[in-house]
Scaffold this motif. Structure first.
Motif, PDB file in Angstrom:
ATOM      1  N   UNK A 241      20.196 -44.074  19.139  1.00  0.00           N
ATOM      2  CA  UNK A 241      19.546 -43.557  20.340  1.00  0.00           C
ATOM      3  C   UNK A 241      20.261 -43.977  21.612  1.00  0.00           C
ATOM      4  N   UNK A 242      21.169 -44.939  21.529  1.00  0.00           N
ATOM      5  CA  UNK A 242      21.839 -45.464  22.712  1.00  0.00           C
ATOM      6  C   UNK A 242      23.342 -45.236  22.703  1.00  0.00           C
ATOM      7  N   UNK A 243      23.848 -44.419  21.805  1.00  0.00           N
ATOM      8  CA  UNK A 243      25.290 -44.178  21.748  1.00  0.00           C
ATOM      9  C   UNK A 243      25.555 -42.822  21.125  1.00  0.00           C
ATOM     10  N   UNK A 244      26.701 -42.256  21.444  1.00  0.00           N
ATOM     11  CA  UNK A 244      27.125 -40.978  20.888  1.00  0.00           C
ATOM     12  C   UNK A 244      28.629 -40.863  21.072  1.00  0.00           C
ATOM     13  N   UNK A 245      29.198 -39.753  20.656  1.00  0.00           N
ATOM     14  CA  UNK A 245      30.633 -39.567  20.802  1.00  0.00           C
ATOM     15  C   UNK A 245      31.107 -38.331  20.077  1.00  0.00           C
ATOM     16  N   UNK A 246      32.401 -38.109  20.133  1.00  0.00           N
ATOM     17  CA  UNK A 246      33.068 -37.017  19.415  1.00  0.00           C
ATOM     18  C   UNK A 246      33.818 -37.646  18.258  1.00  0.00           C
ATOM     19  N   UNK A 247      33.460 -37.256  17.028  1.00  0.00           N
ATOM     20  CA  UNK A 247      33.979 -37.922  15.840  1.00  0.00           C
ATOM     21  C   UNK A 247      35.147 -37.138  15.263  1.00  0.00           C
ATOM     22  N   UNK A 248      36.083 -37.873  14.693  1.00  0.00           N
ATOM     23  CA  UNK A 248      37.193 -37.298  13.946  1.00  0.00           C
ATOM     24  C   UNK A 248      36.788 -37.260  12.480  1.00  0.00           C
ATOM     25  N   UNK A 249      36.605 -36.052  11.935  1.00  0.00           N
ATOM     26  CA  UNK A 249      36.080 -35.926  10.574  1.00  0.00           C
ATOM     27  C   UNK A 249      37.012 -36.524   9.531  1.00  0.00           C
ATOM     28  N   UNK A 250      38.297 -36.561   9.790  1.00  0.00           N
ATOM     29  CA  UNK A 250      39.237 -37.036   8.776  1.00  0.00           C
ATOM     30  C   UNK A 250      39.264 -38.549   8.665  1.00  0.00           C
ATOM     31  N   UNK A 251      39.041 -39.262   9.754  1.00  0.00           N
ATOM     32  CA  UNK A 251      39.107 -40.725   9.727  1.00  0.00           C
ATOM     33  C   UNK A 251      37.752 -41.393   9.877  1.00  0.00           C
TER      34      UNK A 251
ATOM     35  N   UNK B  76      17.848 -45.421   9.502  1.00  0.00           N
ATOM     36  CA  UNK B  76      16.748 -44.890  10.303  1.00  0.00           C
ATOM     37  C   UNK B  76      17.208 -43.721  11.163  1.00  0.00           C
ATOM     38  N   UNK B  77      18.307 -43.899  11.888  1.00  0.00           N
ATOM     39  CA  UNK B  77      18.744 -42.880  12.851  1.00  0.00           C
ATOM     40  C   UNK B  77      19.939 -42.069  12.369  1.00  0.00           C
ATOM     41  N   UNK B  78      20.305 -42.201  11.103  1.00  0.00           N
ATOM     42  CA  UNK B  78      21.420 -41.483  10.466  1.00  0.00           C
ATOM     43  C   UNK B  78      22.777 -42.034  10.883  1.00  0.00           C
ATOM     44  N   UNK B  79      22.852 -42.716  12.011  1.00  0.00           N
ATOM     45  CA  UNK B  79      24.130 -43.232  12.472  1.00  0.00           C
ATOM     46  C   UNK B  79      23.884 -44.358  13.473  1.00  0.00           C
ATOM     47  N   UNK B  80      24.630 -45.427  13.347  1.00  0.00           N
ATOM     48  CA  UNK B  80      24.655 -46.473  14.366  1.00  0.00           C
ATOM     49  C   UNK B  80      26.111 -46.699  14.759  1.00  0.00           C
TER      50      UNK B  80
ATOM     51  N   UNK C 292      26.975 -38.306   5.644  1.00  0.00           N
ATOM     52  CA  UNK C 292      27.574 -37.259   6.478  1.00  0.00           C
ATOM     53  C   UNK C 292      27.948 -36.033   5.642  1.00  0.00           C
ATOM     54  N   UNK C 293      28.032 -34.883   6.286  1.00  0.00           N
ATOM     55  CA  UNK C 293      28.513 -33.672   5.633  1.00  0.00           C
ATOM     56  C   UNK C 293      29.252 -32.828   6.670  1.00  0.00           C
ATOM     57  N   UNK C 294      29.686 -31.630   6.249  1.00  0.00           N
ATOM     58  CA  UNK C 294      30.485 -30.797   7.141  1.00  0.00           C
ATOM     59  C   UNK C 294      29.672 -30.286   8.322  1.00  0.00           C
ATOM     60  N   UNK C 295      28.370 -30.076   8.130  1.00  0.00           N
ATOM     61  CA  UNK C 295      27.529 -29.558   9.215  1.00  0.00           C
ATOM     62  C   UNK C 295      27.095 -30.686  10.144  1.00  0.00           C
ATOM     63  N   UNK C 296      26.741 -31.837   9.560  1.00  0.00           N
ATOM     64  CA  UNK C 296      26.291 -32.980  10.342  1.00  0.00           C
ATOM     65  C   UNK C 296      27.223 -34.156  10.101  1.00  0.00           C
ATOM     66  N   UNK C 297      28.315 -34.238  10.876  1.00  0.00           N
ATOM     67  CA  UNK C 297      29.253 -35.352  10.655  1.00  0.00           C
ATOM     68  C   UNK C 297      28.663 -36.719  10.979  1.00  0.00           C
TER      69      UNK C 297
END
Length: 316
Positions: free
Chosen positions: A41-51, A17-21, A109-114
């Motif tokens: 809608x209640x969480x976010x962060x900075x993601x490491x694309x490699x892991x 639904x939200x693309x990511x939980x 996920x993709x390179x533009x939208x991890x």
């Protein structure tokens, strides 16, 4: 121990639904890891694309009745900071985990939208809005279809006007001739047809099916002839490919959650490369029927005839 019957289903549905939980990992009273699914809608962060793990993260753990944050958490490597409404200083919870205790579960996920793409795309929303407008127009047309418009010509303008509601609902009306012997003429306009609205709604259903990988049968437009099992599988080929891709990305996310939970449980910073050979096992996208099982058996027999002992009980 974390109720897998609902944990995996809720995580997958929320990610679609939200693309990511996110999976929030904490420790219960017995010291065993506790997993909690938090929607996008209640969480976010900075993601490491490699892991696929977070460098740092933030989540709202609890809200009040007005939907305002009541308990929040900030996640970093080795620390979890809990912010409670009304407390001046946050609570710091240390751990021996090499990554934050917040793990993303991402869909496409993709390179533009991890953080992935939602299953509910902009095109899906536009098509549904157009279909809703069609339904509203069909509701208006249905009123005129049920009560077609009628008309009367040739009435005397000096007479009392006809009560329109009585004329519509009455089963018997009387019109007399005037002094010259003329009489009014009654008529009815042609009824509106509901077919254009039905055809337009089916057109939007076809567009929606093409966007989501479904079929018209899935959307309630039943075909005349029932399809065979092979035909149903062939019509859902796009949906099967989407499910396969989702299983790969979801498997990585669940593997990361298990890796972080194992580090927290054993209080030891395991290296992630120790788990790279671990492969999640998913149930088949389409359950095999009797005909498919029979064909699989025939294929296994023919392979063993060509190469004796190639398929054994250990290789099934």
């Amino acid at each position: 121990m974390n109720n897998p019957d609902t944990f995996f289903d809720s995580a997958v549905l929320s990610a679609l639904i939200s693309s990511c939980c996110f999976v929030y990992i904490s420790v219960d009273k017995t010291g065993f890891p506790k997993l909690q699914v938090i929607d996008g809608a209640n969480a976010t962060g900075i993601i490491d694309d490699s892991t696929g793990l977070l460098v740092e993260g933030y989540a709202v753990l609890e809200r009040d009745k007005n939907k305002n944050p009541k308990t929040e958490a900030y996640f970093t490597k080795g620390d979890t900071w809990i912010y409670r409404k009304g407390d001046e200083t946050p609570e710091r919870i240390k751990n021996n985990v090499p990554h934050p205790l917040l793990v993303p579960i991402v869909f496409r996920p993709d390179a533009v939208r991890p953080f992935g793409h939602s299953r509910i795309s902009r095109a899906c929303m536009d098509i549904v809005n157009s279909a809703m407008r069609t339904v509203k127009r069909s509701e208006i047309a249905a009123e005129f279809y049920s009560f077609p418009q009628k008309y009367v010509v040739g009435t005397d303008p000096d007479l009392e006007p006809i009560n329109k509601w009585k004329a519509t609902m009455s089963s018997l009306l009387e019109f007399t001739k005037d002094e010259g012997g003329d009489k009014p003429q009654l008529g009815q306009f042609a009824q509106q047809s509901m077919s254009p609205h039905n055809d337009q709604l089916k057109m939007f259903a076809g567009l929606f099916a093409g966007e989501t990988g479904l079929t018209l049968d899935d959307l309630g437009f039943v075909t005349d002839n029932p399809s065979s099992a092979e035909a149903i599988k062939a019509s859902h080929e796009n949906l099967r490919l989407i499910a396969r891709k989702a299983q790969r990305t979801f498997g990585t996310g669940f593997l990361n959650a298990g890796y972080i939970a194992a580090c927290l449980r054993d209080n030891y910073p395991y290296e992630r490369r120790q788990f790279y050979l671990t492969k999640p096992k998913w149930e088949p996208v389409f359950e095999p029927d009797a005909a498919a099982l029979s064909s699989y058996g025939d294929g296994a027999i023919k392979i063993n005839q060509a190469i004796p002992g190639y398929i054994t009980q250990d290789k099934m």
